[in-house]
Design a protein around this motif. Sequence first.
Motif, PDB file in Angstrom:
ATOM      1  N   GLY A 155       6.214  -0.565   5.928  1.00  0.00           N
ATOM      2  CA  GLY A 155       4.847  -0.902   6.286  1.00  0.00           C
ATOM      3  C   GLY A 155       4.087   0.350   6.671  1.00  0.00           C
ATOM      4  O   GLY A 155       4.642   1.288   7.260  1.00  0.00           O
ATOM      5  N   LEU A 156       2.808   0.383   6.322  1.00  0.00           N
ATOM      6  CA  LEU A 156       1.961   1.539   6.607  1.00  0.00           C
ATOM      7  C   LEU A 156       1.085   1.209   7.808  1.00  0.00           C
ATOM      8  O   LEU A 156       0.194   0.359   7.734  1.00  0.00           O
ATOM      9  CB  LEU A 156       1.093   1.874   5.395  1.00  0.00           C
ATOM     10  CG  LEU A 156       0.113   3.036   5.560  1.00  0.00           C
ATOM     11  CD1 LEU A 156       0.852   4.329   5.895  1.00  0.00           C
ATOM     12  CD2 LEU A 156      -0.735   3.207   4.306  1.00  0.00           C
ATOM     13  N   GLN A 157       1.327   1.890   8.935  1.00  0.00           N
ATOM     14  CA  GLN A 157       0.590   1.592  10.150  1.00  0.00           C
ATOM     15  C   GLN A 157      -0.886   1.953   9.989  1.00  0.00           C
ATOM     16  O   GLN A 157      -1.236   2.965   9.387  1.00  0.00           O
ATOM     17  CB  GLN A 157       1.180   2.356  11.336  1.00  0.00           C
ATOM     18  CG  GLN A 157       0.615   1.936  12.685  1.00  0.00           C
ATOM     19  CD  GLN A 157       1.410   2.497  13.849  1.00  0.00           C
ATOM     20  OE1 GLN A 157       2.503   3.022  13.672  1.00  0.00           O
ATOM     21  NE2 GLN A 157       0.868   2.384  15.048  1.00  0.00           N
ATOM     22  N   ASP A 158      -1.740   1.093  10.548  1.00  0.00           N
ATOM     23  CA  ASP A 158      -3.174   1.321  10.439  1.00  0.00           C
ATOM     24  C   ASP A 158      -3.851   1.245  11.804  1.00  0.00           C
ATOM     25  O   ASP A 158      -4.948   0.696  11.930  1.00  0.00           O
ATOM     26  CB  ASP A 158      -3.830   0.317   9.481  1.00  0.00           C
ATOM     27  CG  ASP A 158      -5.162   0.819   8.933  1.00  0.00           C
ATOM     28  OD1 ASP A 158      -5.475   2.013   9.136  1.00  0.00           O
ATOM     29  OD2 ASP A 158      -5.886   0.027   8.311  1.00  0.00           O
ATOM     30  N   ALA A 212      -4.340   4.567   8.090  1.00  0.00           N
ATOM     31  CA  ALA A 212      -3.763   4.274   6.782  1.00  0.00           C
ATOM     32  C   ALA A 212      -4.404   5.088   5.662  1.00  0.00           C
ATOM     33  O   ALA A 212      -3.693   5.659   4.820  1.00  0.00           O
ATOM     34  CB  ALA A 212      -3.867   2.780   6.486  1.00  0.00           C
ATOM     35  N   SER A 243       3.139  -6.230  12.829  1.00  0.00           N
ATOM     36  CA  SER A 243       4.545  -6.346  12.423  1.00  0.00           C
ATOM     37  C   SER A 243       5.428  -5.427  13.267  1.00  0.00           C
ATOM     38  O   SER A 243       5.775  -5.781  14.390  1.00  0.00           O
ATOM     39  CB  SER A 243       4.694  -6.073  10.920  1.00  0.00           C
ATOM     40  OG  SER A 243       4.209  -4.779  10.574  1.00  0.00           O
ATOM     41  N   HIS A 247       0.112  -3.165  10.483  1.00  0.00           N
ATOM     42  CA  HIS A 247       0.689  -2.485   9.322  1.00  0.00           C
ATOM     43  C   HIS A 247       0.242  -3.182   8.038  1.00  0.00           C
ATOM     44  O   HIS A 247       0.114  -4.412   8.003  1.00  0.00           O
ATOM     45  CB  HIS A 247       2.227  -2.508   9.362  1.00  0.00           C
ATOM     46  CG  HIS A 247       2.844  -1.568  10.336  1.00  0.00           C
ATOM     47  ND1 HIS A 247       2.792  -1.753  11.700  1.00  0.00           N
ATOM     48  CD2 HIS A 247       3.567  -0.420  10.133  1.00  0.00           C
ATOM     49  CE1 HIS A 247       3.458  -0.770  12.305  1.00  0.00           C
ATOM     50  NE2 HIS A 247       3.922   0.048  11.381  1.00  0.00           N
ATOM     51  N   TRP A 248       0.044  -2.375   7.005  1.00  0.00           N
ATOM     52  CA  TRP A 248      -0.146  -2.898   5.665  1.00  0.00           C
ATOM     53  C   TRP A 248       1.218  -3.054   4.998  1.00  0.00           C
ATOM     54  O   TRP A 248       2.054  -2.143   5.075  1.00  0.00           O
ATOM     55  CB  TRP A 248      -0.999  -1.965   4.818  1.00  0.00           C
ATOM     56  CG  TRP A 248      -2.427  -1.860   5.231  1.00  0.00           C
ATOM     57  CD1 TRP A 248      -2.992  -0.921   6.047  1.00  0.00           C
ATOM     58  CD2 TRP A 248      -3.497  -2.737   4.842  1.00  0.00           C
ATOM     59  NE1 TRP A 248      -4.344  -1.151   6.197  1.00  0.00           N
ATOM     60  CE2 TRP A 248      -4.685  -2.264   5.463  1.00  0.00           C
ATOM     61  CE3 TRP A 248      -3.565  -3.868   4.034  1.00  0.00           C
ATOM     62  CZ2 TRP A 248      -5.912  -2.882   5.281  1.00  0.00           C
ATOM     63  CZ3 TRP A 248      -4.798  -4.490   3.854  1.00  0.00           C
ATOM     64  CH2 TRP A 248      -5.951  -3.998   4.474  1.00  0.00           C
ATOM     65  N   HIS A 249       1.433  -4.187   4.336  1.00  0.00           N
ATOM     66  CA  HIS A 249       2.680  -4.449   3.630  1.00  0.00           C
ATOM     67  C   HIS A 249       2.392  -4.945   2.220  1.00  0.00           C
ATOM     68  O   HIS A 249       1.306  -5.484   1.953  1.00  0.00           O
ATOM     69  CB  HIS A 249       3.505  -5.520   4.354  1.00  0.00           C
ATOM     70  CG  HIS A 249       3.973  -5.122   5.715  1.00  0.00           C
ATOM     71  ND1 HIS A 249       5.130  -4.388   5.926  1.00  0.00           N
ATOM     72  CD2 HIS A 249       3.440  -5.342   6.942  1.00  0.00           C
ATOM     73  CE1 HIS A 249       5.284  -4.185   7.224  1.00  0.00           C
ATOM     74  NE2 HIS A 249       4.283  -4.744   7.858  1.00  0.00           N
ATOM     75  N   PRO A 279       3.220   8.039   8.824  1.00  0.00           N
ATOM     76  CA  PRO A 279       4.639   7.664   8.786  1.00  0.00           C
ATOM     77  C   PRO A 279       5.599   8.829   8.981  1.00  0.00           C
ATOM     78  O   PRO A 279       6.642   8.676   9.623  1.00  0.00           O
ATOM     79  CB  PRO A 279       4.789   7.042   7.397  1.00  0.00           C
ATOM     80  CG  PRO A 279       3.449   6.468   7.101  1.00  0.00           C
ATOM     81  CD  PRO A 279       2.466   7.444   7.706  1.00  0.00           C
ATOM     82  N   ASN A 306       6.147   9.378  12.489  1.00  0.00           N
ATOM     83  CA  ASN A 306       6.722   8.239  13.200  1.00  0.00           C
ATOM     84  C   ASN A 306       8.241   8.234  13.216  1.00  0.00           C
ATOM     85  O   ASN A 306       8.850   7.351  13.818  1.00  0.00           O
ATOM     86  CB  ASN A 306       6.218   6.920  12.603  1.00  0.00           C
ATOM     87  CG  ASN A 306       4.924   6.466  13.251  1.00  0.00           C
ATOM     88  OD1 ASN A 306       4.598   6.870  14.365  1.00  0.00           O
ATOM     89  ND2 ASN A 306       4.175   5.631  12.552  1.00  0.00           N
TER      90      ASN A 306
END
Length: 347
Positions: free
Chosen positions: A33-36, A41, A63, A69-71, A264, A267
């Motif tokens: 997942g890409l955190q926003d 993002a 999430s 997050h974008w999924h 990411p 992270n």
Amino acid sequence: MADRERVIAYRVAAHQFDRTVTDASRLRVFDLGLQDSERSAVPALAARLATVPELDEFTLTWSVRGAPHWHRADEVPALAARLWPLSDADAVARMNRPPVEDGLEVLHEVASALREVVTGPMTKGEASSRLTAKVRPEVTAWCRGCDATHVLDPIFRLAVLPAGLRFDPAEKTVTFVPLEGRREVPRASRGFEALIADYLRLHGPAGPSEVAHYFGAPVREVKDVWPDDLVAVSKRAWLPADRMAAFENPPEPEVVRLLPPLDPYLNARDRDLLVPDKAHQKQVWRILGRRGALLVDGEVLGTWQAKATGSRLDVKVSPFVPLDVDMFAEEATRLAVARGLDSAQVG
């Protein structure tokens, strides 16, 4: 390559900073997942793609660690069970330790009630106010700002995905929408081992401590479900077998990038490896006033901040060592375009 150099080179390649990927859905960052948070993002995608696409094909929800997050849309329904806590102790830890012991049952109760409440598009405020009366008082608290009693925010955030909810990104106010084909609220964790492997593919080699820290779970529980088919590259670090060839011969990390706060790459939980200098760590991972990171050939060599002035993006760099700031001009322009601006200036 020395050990640290090899790990850094592997990770830069794993994060696909070479911009050879043209389809955003093939980026490995979407495996987790890409955190926003704080609009992170788009600049994270700009660091990995030649052209930043619209995110219409992806789904945004709370999430990992309760953060937005974008999924990949088709992976979201199963993600709730993968992220479901591994034990009562794990659930209590992820919920920021409310005064309960039966953490799994509490999370199930809140998620089930939230699922019952949100049957169509609904703002967070409305959903929260309707939810309060349906849950046990131990998981609620008085909110002075709202002049109301709400479910504690960490618990609320963790319950959104199991309740089968996503965000409507077109709305400025957090607005929930039921997922299409949403599944029942999980009763047990299913598939966390796959998330462990996904973390290691992107942020490895690493061990249970880093994985646990990333997901907010206790280390003991992560050790209990540690996959048997991982390859140990040292006493404390593992990789999936399908990534060993890439680790043994990674390309030189010859890239220059402006990584946003919460990228990411930043992270990963072994910060001593990414940025060995403690003073520099405090600048890269500031608690207040987050800054981006200057990535030069695999090394984090400073921080940056940006603000829009009209149609121009002004980027201020603060290097840890003497650097020619002109090397970031192209990246600053890419970032400006990704944010819908015309030009950039680096200083």
